[in-house]
Write a protein that holds these residues in place. Structure first.
Motif: not given
Length: 216
Positions: A71-79
């Motif tokens: 929704a905020a248009n920022i990348p979502f990364i998984v550790n």
């Protein structure tokens, strides 16, 4: 997300918030939303350590946090967890030196973002050779958030990597606060990876804003 270029990656790394459910006494979804208001540029879901969620609860929280990021248009990364990253259709994954074969992971995730931790010039060069989009370097300062950290390298190590010809995007991690962040930036890091300075802040939005201002 299509494969991003180096300049985009540098911009994404500026204020890199890392957190899981056990990094704050408040719901991490609320903390993330506040941090986004303050100006974080990328988020990494790191659900590890004591009292961390597992199984379906871990996946459910990941879905919730990913939606907030989308929704905020920022990348979502998984550790670390490739299967979780694929299950959540995350924008990318960040792995350490002991988290599997980096070349195989690049093949599995395709054009998604791949971040790799590096603690020496040789590790940095190997990571870039297999297609890392950015390097995570640290801990630049002592930290209590992670109990499996390498020896503190200091912000000067990033400057050293630059002098050795490493021009790839670099995010510094470990014990970074608004007080010591300028020293990291002067060492030619492209971004600041933050856990406690945002997750444990009384006002996460303001904490993120203060870190964002360092770049200005």
């Amino acid at each position: 997300m299509a494969r991003i270029n180096i300049d985009q990656m540098r911009d994404f790394l500026k204020v890199y918030f890392i957190a899981g459910s056990n990094n704050s006494s408040n719901p991490i979804s609320d903390v993330l939303q506040q941090a986004i208001k303050g100006g974080i540029t990328i988020f990494q879901y790191r659900e590890k350590g004591s009292n961390a969620l597992t199984g379906e609860e871990k996946i459910a929280l990941g879905r919730e946090l990913k939606e907030i990021c989308m929704a905020a248009n920022i990348p979502f990364i998984v550790n670390d967890d490739v299967e979780l990253a694929l299950a959540l259709d995350a924008d990318g994954i960040h792995i350490g030196q002991g988290d599997g074969n980096a070349s195989e992971i690049r093949h599995k995730i395709g054009d998604k973002i791949l971040g790799i931790s590096a603690h020496s010039l040789e590790e940095a060069q190997r990571a870039l050779a297999v297609g890392a989009d950015y390097l995570g370097v640290g801990p630049v300062f002592p930290t209590t958030t992670k109990d499996d950290t390498e020896e503190v390298c200091g912000p000067q190590f990033i400057a050293q990597l630059r002098s050795e010809g490493v021009e790839a995007p670099i995010v510094a991690i470990g014990g970074i606060t608004k007080e010591n962040a300028p020293e990291v930036v002067s060492g030619r890091a492209d971004g600041l990876a933050i856990i406690s300075a945002i997750s444990k802040a009384a006002d996460p939005a303001d904490a993120a804003k203060q870190l964002q201002l360092i770049w200005e």
